[in-house]
Design a protein around this motif. Structure first.
Motif, short mmCIF file in Angstrom:
data_model
loop_
_atom_site.label_atom_id
_atom_site.label_comp_id
_atom_site.label_asym_id
_atom_site.label_seq_id
_atom_site.Cartn_x
_atom_site.Cartn_y
_atom_site.Cartn_z
N THR A 210 138.91 15.52 -17.88
CA THR A 210 137.66 14.85 -18.25
C THR A 210 137.47 14.70 -19.75
O THR A 210 136.52 14.09 -20.18
N GLN A 212 138.26 13.25 -23.43
CA GLN A 212 138.87 12.08 -24.06
C GLN A 212 138.40 12.02 -25.51
O GLN A 212 137.37 12.61 -25.85
N ASP A 262 137.47 8.66 -19.54
CA ASP A 262 137.64 7.34 -20.16
C ASP A 262 136.34 6.54 -20.25
O ASP A 262 136.06 5.89 -21.26
N GLU A 263 135.54 6.59 -19.20
CA GLU A 263 134.34 5.76 -19.16
C GLU A 263 133.38 6.12 -20.29
O GLU A 263 132.86 5.24 -21.00
N LYS A 264 133.13 7.42 -20.50
CA LYS A 264 132.21 7.85 -21.55
C LYS A 264 132.79 7.55 -22.94
O LYS A 264 132.07 7.12 -23.85
N ARG A 266 134.87 5.22 -23.71
CA ARG A 266 134.83 3.78 -23.93
C ARG A 266 133.41 3.33 -24.33
O ARG A 266 133.23 2.45 -25.17
N SER A 267 132.41 3.96 -23.73
CA SER A 267 131.02 3.63 -24.09
C SER A 267 130.74 3.97 -25.55
O SER A 267 130.09 3.20 -26.27
#
Length: 444
Positions: A210, A212, A262-264, A266-267
């Motif tokens: 989790t 990144q 990745d999602e966080k 990338r945000s």
């Protein structure tokens, strides 16, 4: 889930029952054991003092190197000073010592006082604090201790170990060693949450990578100016991002570690790019390098990937074997790059089975080096040391580079001629690696 755990429990119990040697048992040593697998050994939170007034004898795996004023030996000293004297007189690794402590207790008015004997077994073992220990050696010590306990006709025994010996492995070994006895066995684990957490079994099949990182390149700004700009312009909470750490890279860039994958990350990258038009922002995978030694020469890269995957259950495509080469002891050693959390989990295990043998695994420790004073542990920004930037890394003289140097090696830090200034054999370098490893261990 229950069906899968029941099947795993059945398979492990079958091997436990049939195994007659450590080598046979080691097939399940690295597997995850459902709690119901344990029948001989219970786990209890506590320490020696909590067992003092019980019917349980004590077996303590001690590190002879540890001083008697800290850790497990301090517990022993506080409760059984006679045992401390035995330790101070000198104990030999592999040689089990014991003493008998007799006390008088009041049992009832009719029977009056009665004597109660408590055995304290001391099991000396040279513990590697990084939890890289030979479980076969520990197994042999436990067998020797079990045989003495049998000889003394004792029924209840509580085990406790000094820090550095993985308690998950220890409980499995105790289960194997005491499986056919009628003894009541307990493994004491610290009440401290941090310490207990380091030794708690993780549901490895649920491991998620989790963490990144987002790298913000400084461009023409100083690190301080860059950090101030980002913190002034971006509100992580507003976009639901949690920053785990803020670091300055060796090049002076800003590295933001983000939890949530990745999602966080990338945000956060998008938000920084939106708010600051003059910076270059990239995603950087949170990876670590794993060194694997004592590998069977016949083992292939694919078999190494399969073995790592069996212990942490992640996508094998995330495991990159960058090197597989011969070592000095006729075995092979490998280098793997994989997600940092997975690498740390494997490193905590110390040894895993690859092919037929147990191979040692450890995460590579990265140490910074200053290009101004040429010493380890910091970077050139803010360096207050001697400016050696024009000196040869090999001999310390000016006017040439190390690649062209024909002189004998000389270390500017140690002021001796046994190694280069940038050598990993330098005691200063080794000390920094040791300190970094300890800090990582505390964080893990």
């Amino acid at each position: 889930m229950a069906e899968r755990e029941s099947k795993a429990k059945q398979e492990i119990r079958e091997i436990l029952t049939k195994s007659k040697s450590f080598d046979e048992f080691s097939k399940v040593l690295d597997k995850e054991w459902p709690e119901g697998t344990y029948t001989a050994v219970k786990q209890k939170t506590g320490n020696i003092s909590k067992m003092k007034n019980t019917d349980y004898d004590i077996a303590a795996i001690i590190d002879p190197k540890e001083q008697c004023d800290k850790g497990l030996t301090k517990q022993i000293d506080e409760n059984y000073p006679e045992a401390t004297e035995l330790i101070k007189d000198g104990v030999t690794v592999g040689q089990i010592e014991y003493l008998v402590k007799t006390t008088r207790t009041s049992s009832s008015r009719k029977r009056g006082e009665e004597e109660r004997s408590k055995f304290i077994y001391l099991i000396p073992y040279d513990i590697d604090k990084s939890e890289v220990n030979d479980m076969k050696d520990v197994y042999n010590l436990l067998v020797g201790c079990r045989d003495q306990i049998k000889e003394h006709n004792r029924k209840n025994i509580a085990f406790i170990t000094a820090e550095g010996l993985n308690r998950i492995y220890l409980r499995k070994l105790l289960e194997f060693v005491f499986k056919e006895t009628e003894m009541q066995v307990k493994l004491l684990t610290p009440g401290d949450r941090k310490e207990a957490g380091r030794n708690a079994a993780r549901p490895l099949n649920k491991m998620k990578t989790t963490e990144q990182s987002v790298l913000v390149k400084k461009g023409g700004k100083s690190y301080a100016e860059l950090l101030k700009s980002v913190k002034t312009s971006v509100d992580p909470e507003k976009i639901g991002v949690k920053i785990k750490s803020i670091k300055q890279t060796g090049k002076g860039d800003l590295l933001l570690s983000v939890t949530g994958g990745d999602e966080k990350a990338r945000s956060l990258k998008t938000e920084i790019e939106t708010q600051l038009k003059d910076v270059d922002v990239t995603m950087r995978k949170s990876e670590a390098t794993l060194h694997i030694s004592d590998v069977d020469p016949t083992v292939t890269e694919e078999e190494i990937r399969d073995a790592l995957n069996a212990h942490i259950d992640i996508d094998k495509n995330l495991i990159k074997i960058t090197s597989l080469r011969p070592s000095r002891n006729q075995n092979h050693m490998a280098t793997a790059i994989l997600p940092r959390e997975a690498a740390r989990e494997l490193s905590r295990k110390g040894k895993i089975k690859i092919g037929w043998v147990l191979s040692r695994v450890r995460e590579r420790v990265s140490v910074t080096r200053c290009f101004r004073c040429l010493e380890f542990g910091h970077i050139q920004q803010g360096c207050a040391g001697v400016d050696r930037s024009g000196e040869c890394l090999n001999c310390g003289k000016t006017g040439h580079k190390a690649k062209d140097c024909k002189n004998e090696s000389f270390c500017a830090k140690c002021q001796i001629g046994e190694h280069r200034t940038d050598s990993t054999r330098c005691p200063h370098y080794k000390k920094i690696v040791e300190d970094v490893s300890k800090r990582k261990g505390r964080r893990n």
